[in-house]
Each structure stands twice: as structure tokens, then as C-alpha cells.
Design an enzyme around this catalytic site. Sequence first.
Site, PDB file in Angstrom:
ATOM      1  N   GLY A 126       6.902   4.528  15.304  1.00 36.99           N
ATOM      2  CA  GLY A 126       7.113   4.664  13.870  1.00 36.99           C
ATOM      3  C   GLY A 126       6.532   5.929  13.280  1.00 36.99           C
ATOM      4  O   GLY A 126       7.091   6.515  12.343  1.00 36.99           O
ATOM      5  N   ARG A 130      -2.443  -8.670  -1.842  1.00 38.42           N
ATOM      6  CA  ARG A 130      -3.627  -9.422  -2.263  1.00 38.42           C
ATOM      7  C   ARG A 130      -3.732  -9.473  -3.774  1.00 38.42           C
ATOM      8  O   ARG A 130      -4.216 -10.452  -4.334  1.00 38.42           O
ATOM      9  CB  ARG A 130      -4.888  -8.815  -1.645  1.00 38.42           C
ATOM     10  N   ARG A 161       1.579  -3.986  12.944  1.00 40.75           N
ATOM     11  CA  ARG A 161       0.862  -4.385  14.151  1.00 40.75           C
ATOM     12  C   ARG A 161       1.485  -5.676  14.670  1.00 40.75           C
ATOM     13  O   ARG A 161       1.820  -6.573  13.901  1.00 40.75           O
ATOM     14  CB  ARG A 161      -0.635  -4.610  13.880  1.00 40.75           C
ATOM     15  N   GLY A 204       0.838  -1.193   0.000  1.00 39.40           N
ATOM     16  CA  GLY A 204       0.000   0.000   0.000  1.00 39.40           C
ATOM     17  C   GLY A 204       0.873   1.243   0.000  1.00 39.40           C
ATOM     18  O   GLY A 204       2.007   1.229  -0.470  1.00 39.40           O
ATOM     19  N   ARG A 205       0.351   2.340   0.559  1.00 38.20           N
ATOM     20  CA  ARG A 205       1.105   3.593   0.578  1.00 38.20           C
ATOM     21  C   ARG A 205       2.455   3.420   1.265  1.00 38.20           C
ATOM     22  O   ARG A 205       3.496   3.848   0.751  1.00 38.20           O
ATOM     23  CB  ARG A 205       0.312   4.683   1.303  1.00 38.20           C
ATOM     24  N   ILE A 206       2.438   2.800   2.450  1.00 38.69           N
ATOM     25  CA  ILE A 206       3.679   2.679   3.225  1.00 38.69           C
ATOM     26  C   ILE A 206       4.635   1.707   2.553  1.00 38.69           C
ATOM     27  O   ILE A 206       5.843   1.973   2.441  1.00 38.69           O
ATOM     28  CB  ILE A 206       3.369   2.246   4.669  1.00 38.69           C
ATOM     29  N   HIS A 249       6.774   1.553  19.756  1.00 42.43           N
ATOM     30  CA  HIS A 249       5.668   1.980  18.891  1.00 42.43           C
ATOM     31  C   HIS A 249       5.786   3.473  18.554  1.00 42.43           C
ATOM     32  O   HIS A 249       4.866   4.261  18.798  1.00 42.43           O
ATOM     33  CB  HIS A 249       4.323   1.701  19.566  1.00 42.43           C
ATOM     34  N   THR A 297       6.742  -2.755  11.584  1.00 43.76           N
ATOM     35  CA  THR A 297       6.262  -1.450  12.059  1.00 43.76           C
ATOM     36  C   THR A 297       4.753  -1.342  11.844  1.00 43.76           C
ATOM     37  O   THR A 297       4.207  -0.238  11.858  1.00 43.76           O
ATOM     38  CB  THR A 297       6.968  -0.300  11.312  1.00 43.76           C
ATOM     39  N   GLU A 320       0.544  -5.097  23.404  1.00 47.51           N
ATOM     40  CA  GLU A 320       1.240  -3.937  23.970  1.00 47.51           C
ATOM     41  C   GLU A 320       0.262  -3.053  24.739  1.00 47.51           C
ATOM     42  O   GLU A 320      -0.927  -3.039  24.431  1.00 47.51           O
ATOM     43  CB  GLU A 320       1.938  -3.134  22.864  1.00 47.51           C
TER      44      GLU A 320
END
Length: 331
Positions: A295, A181, A243, A159-161, A293, A241, A272
Site C-alpha cells: 500500500g 473513537r 494491519r 485519521g489522515r488516511i 503489503h 490496507t 504475514e
Amino acid sequence: MSDAAAIHVTRRLPDSVEARMRELFDTRLNATDTPMTRTELAVAMKTADVLVPTVTDKIDRELIEEAGDRLKLIANFGNGVDHIDVAAAVAKGITVTNTPGVLTEDIADMTLAMILAMPRRLAEGVRIIPDAHDWPGWSPTWMLGRRLSGKQLGIVGMGRIGQAVARRARAFGLAVHYHNRKPVAKRIEQAIGATYWESLDQMLARVDVVTLHTPHTPATYHLLSARRLKLLKPDAYLVNTARGEIIDEDALIARLENNELAGAALDVFEGEPRIDPRWVKLAKQGKVLLMPHMGSATIESRVDMGEKVIVNIRTFLDNHRPPDRVLPSML
């Protein structure tokens, strides 16, 4: 519903965002920044027209069903909505929004930093000088890491990241592979020089570094299962980075303890803020890099997130569809 609607914010937000929200709405803030208890969340959801939660707030079906009739919008401060039962909210007539797009570059930066840090043993190196009373000095065979250029990077989720990570990775000489996917558009593949793998298993078995960029959904829970972790090469590295729930932590810990994996860099964890003490032991052994956490933790991203929340709230209060509405079919 008017701009006088009651807005309940569950955590501290940047000062400029809170000031703007107080100016625009009847806003109740969390001055202590302590995560709200379940009871406190239940009270807030009975008395607010709009709830602004964060990833630390578990908004499950039971809380949603018990919410008051006033609650009509859950404007999440964050991109991921795995802590919100979106289907239950929609069934009750509650709109859910998030803040997509504003975290992309910051998370990609952090991901690349972690990809660089593990093979070059940066976390170990930064502890040497402060902790050593008599550092012996440079040696040809001391603190040897691994070269990054020429290695194969496997991106899970393009995706974007994932795409932002791929662009950065090419600058460091990494060959980019990805599993999604479905393939991204050919023009994007060509621009980032990425190779698509329909089979996640086959990609995992062939790359040197794996980085995860998928949301946490029922379909991605323990996506990297014990079986899939065994597919990774013994000299491979794993970076997360996204989940914590995407990885079977027990299986990953076992492989690291048995020296069946070169290392892992983690910014997120299952359950967490609880951290399995075995992670701390592995970190002291130089086998993992652990981050709290952070990022997306830049001033710019937090302000941008807040502005998106405000836009979603104002649009909703004006009886229009918020730009960042989340539906169950999107998850």
C-alpha cells in the site's frame, strides 16, 4: 551521544537514504535485505546506540530488557509501531520514533484502487486474456460486476488516511460514513461530506463497502470479530490496507467460503509473510483480491520515510526531543 553513534539498520533502504545515513553517522547496513533473526536483532540491540527497524522486526519486551545500555533510540522506519513494545522501551529509557504522515496519499490511492477493483472484478478480468487460449469475446451477461457510484462507504478510523480515502471516494460518487473513537471536527466532516456513526455495529450493517484505517493495538485486535463480520450485508465488500490483525481471518474466510460476503480486498494479513492457503483458493475463485503489503510502496514514500528517520536521529543526537516521538499514551 554524538553523531559518531552507531546506527544499525535492519533492512535495505533506498540508496539515497542509505548514502545520507552513511555520510552522517556510523551506520551498519543490511546489504542482503534478509529479515534479521531474533538472535541477530539481540546482537544489534546490544551493540548499537540507535536501532532502525521496520515492520518485519518484532521488538518485544524480552529483547528490549536484554538490550545493551548503549541503545537509547529505536527510530522505526514506518508509521505503525505495533511490532515494538513501546511501553517496555520507555521504561528502559529508550526513545521510540516513527514516520507519520508521509504514507497517507499513497495508501489512500491503493485503498481506492482496491475498492474499485473488487466490485468491477478487475483481478479476474486481467487474467482472462493471458490465461485464455480462445476468449469467446464480449457478451451482455459475462463478467458482470457492480456499480460503485451511489454505494455507501464505511471508513473505520478517520485519521489522515481515512480522510484522504474519503476525499477520493466522493469523486467516485460514494456516500461516506465513518466510525472513530470520537467525531472529527465539523469543518472536516463538512469538507468530505462524511456521516459519523458512534456505533461501529450499526454502521457495518448499513454500508456496501468497509475499509479499515486504524492502527493495530490491543483495543483493535480482531476489531472485526466473527460477530461483527456477520453484521455485514451479504453483498458488501471489505478492504484492509491497515494491519491484518484487525480482522478475525478465520471468521472472514468462513463467510467468504459460504458466500455470505461479496468479496474482500486485502493488502495485509495476520502473521504475514505467512499466508493462509485458504486465501489463495479464494483468490482463484475470484472472491478475494490479495496484495503483498504494498500500500505504501512508492519510491517517494520510502525516501520520505528515510528522511524522517534521519531527522529523528539527528534531533535526538543533538539532545532535543525528536519530532516523531511515540509514547505509550498515544497508542
